[in-house]
Design a protein around this motif. Structure first.
Motif, PDB file in Angstrom:
ATOM      1  N   UNK A 140       0.840  -1.195   0.000  1.00  0.00           N
ATOM      2  CA  UNK A 140       0.000   0.000   0.000  1.00  0.00           C
ATOM      3  C   UNK A 140       0.874   1.244   0.000  1.00  0.00           C
ATOM      4  N   UNK A 141       0.336   2.323  -0.600  1.00  0.00           N
ATOM      5  CA  UNK A 141       1.106   3.558  -0.701  1.00  0.00           C
ATOM      6  C   UNK A 141       0.777   4.548   0.407  1.00  0.00           C
ATOM      7  N   UNK A 142      -0.270   4.309   1.178  1.00  0.00           N
ATOM      8  CA  UNK A 142      -0.638   5.209   2.271  1.00  0.00           C
ATOM      9  C   UNK A 142      -1.408   6.430   1.815  1.00  0.00           C
ATOM     10  N   UNK A 143      -1.731   6.508   0.545  1.00  0.00           N
ATOM     11  CA  UNK A 143      -2.417   7.676   0.005  1.00  0.00           C
ATOM     12  C   UNK A 143      -3.925   7.532   0.020  1.00  0.00           C
ATOM     13  N   UNK A 144      -4.571   8.565  -0.469  1.00  0.00           N
ATOM     14  CA  UNK A 144      -6.031   8.568  -0.583  1.00  0.00           C
ATOM     15  C   UNK A 144      -6.693   9.060   0.684  1.00  0.00           C
ATOM     16  N   UNK A 145      -7.460  10.129   0.576  1.00  0.00           N
ATOM     17  CA  UNK A 145      -8.088  10.704   1.765  1.00  0.00           C
ATOM     18  C   UNK A 145      -9.270   9.884   2.258  1.00  0.00           C
ATOM     19  N   UNK A 146      -9.834   9.033   1.417  1.00  0.00           N
ATOM     20  CA  UNK A 146     -10.964   8.210   1.840  1.00  0.00           C
ATOM     21  C   UNK A 146     -10.549   6.804   2.259  1.00  0.00           C
ATOM     22  N   UNK A 147      -9.255   6.579   2.393  1.00  0.00           N
ATOM     23  CA  UNK A 147      -8.725   5.267   2.748  1.00  0.00           C
ATOM     24  C   UNK A 147      -8.198   5.318   4.179  1.00  0.00           C
TER      25      UNK A 147
END
Length: 154
Positions: free
Chosen positions: A31-38
Motif C-alpha cells: 500500500x502507498x498510504x495515500x487517498x483521503x478516503x482510505x
C-alpha cells in the motif's frame, strides 16, 4: 477490549503513514498510504491493510497523519531523555496499546524501558522550551517553524 489504531491516508505524505505502521511492527503489503478516503491499520495477522469502509472502524481510534504526529511526535531512531532529563536514550520500538488507547515507546539507554507518550513528553518538554528560546535568538522565524524541537532524528 480496547480500540485499535487506524490512520487516514494522506495524498502527499502516504509513505509516512506506512512507515509509522512499519515502526509499530506492521508488515508492508504494497500500500502507498495515500487517498483521503482510505484508512490504514495493522490487521490481526500483522499486515498493514487498508479499507474505505468507515463503518468497519467502530472498534478503532482514527487519526489523520497530522493529528497522530502531533499527539505522538516520537519515532524509532529519535534520541530522547528519560527520568531526569540527563539520561539520554534512543527510541528503538513503538506499539499501539489497545487497552490504554495510546502509543508506547521502547527506549534503550543501558536497558530497554517501555514508556507512554505522556512520560516522554514530560521528560522532554524542557528541551522544547530551551531550544525554542535558543532558536528564536539565532534563527529567523521562518526556520523556527520548520524546526523539530524535541526530537533529534538520526
Amino acid at each position: 477490549m480496547g480500540k485499535k489504531l487506524a490512520i487516514k491516508g494522506h495524498v502527499s505524505r502516504g509513505k509516512e503513514v506506512i512507515e509509522l505502521f512499519k515502526m509499530m511492527g506492521g508488515c508492508e503489503c504494497g500500500y502507498c498510504g495515500g487517498g483521503t478516503g482510505i484508512y490504514y491499520y495493522i490487521s490481526l495477522f500483522g499486515n498493514i491493510e487498508a479499507s474505505c469502509k468507515p463503518y468497519e472502524f467502530d472498534t478503532y481510534i482514527v487519526y489523520t497523519l497530522e493529528e497522530f504526529l502531533e499527539k505522538y511526535p516520537f519515532k524509532v531512531g529519535d534520541k530522547v531523555f528519560l527520568y531526569d532529563n540527563i539520561t539520554e536514550g534512543c527510541v528503538t520500538g513503538m506499539e499501539w496499546d489497545e487497552n490504554k488507547g495510546t502509543v508506547k515507546y521502547c527506549v534503550y539507554t543501558s536497558a530497554e524501558c517501555w514508556c507512554d507518550v505522556k512520560e516522554l513528553l514530560k521528560w522532554n518538554a524542557i528541551d522544547l522550551v530551551e531550544q525554542c528560546a535558543e532558536m528564536n535568538e539565532t534563527q529567523p522565524k521562518r526556520d523556527i517553524d520548520k524546526a523539530e524541537f524535541m526530537i533529534k532524528h538520526m
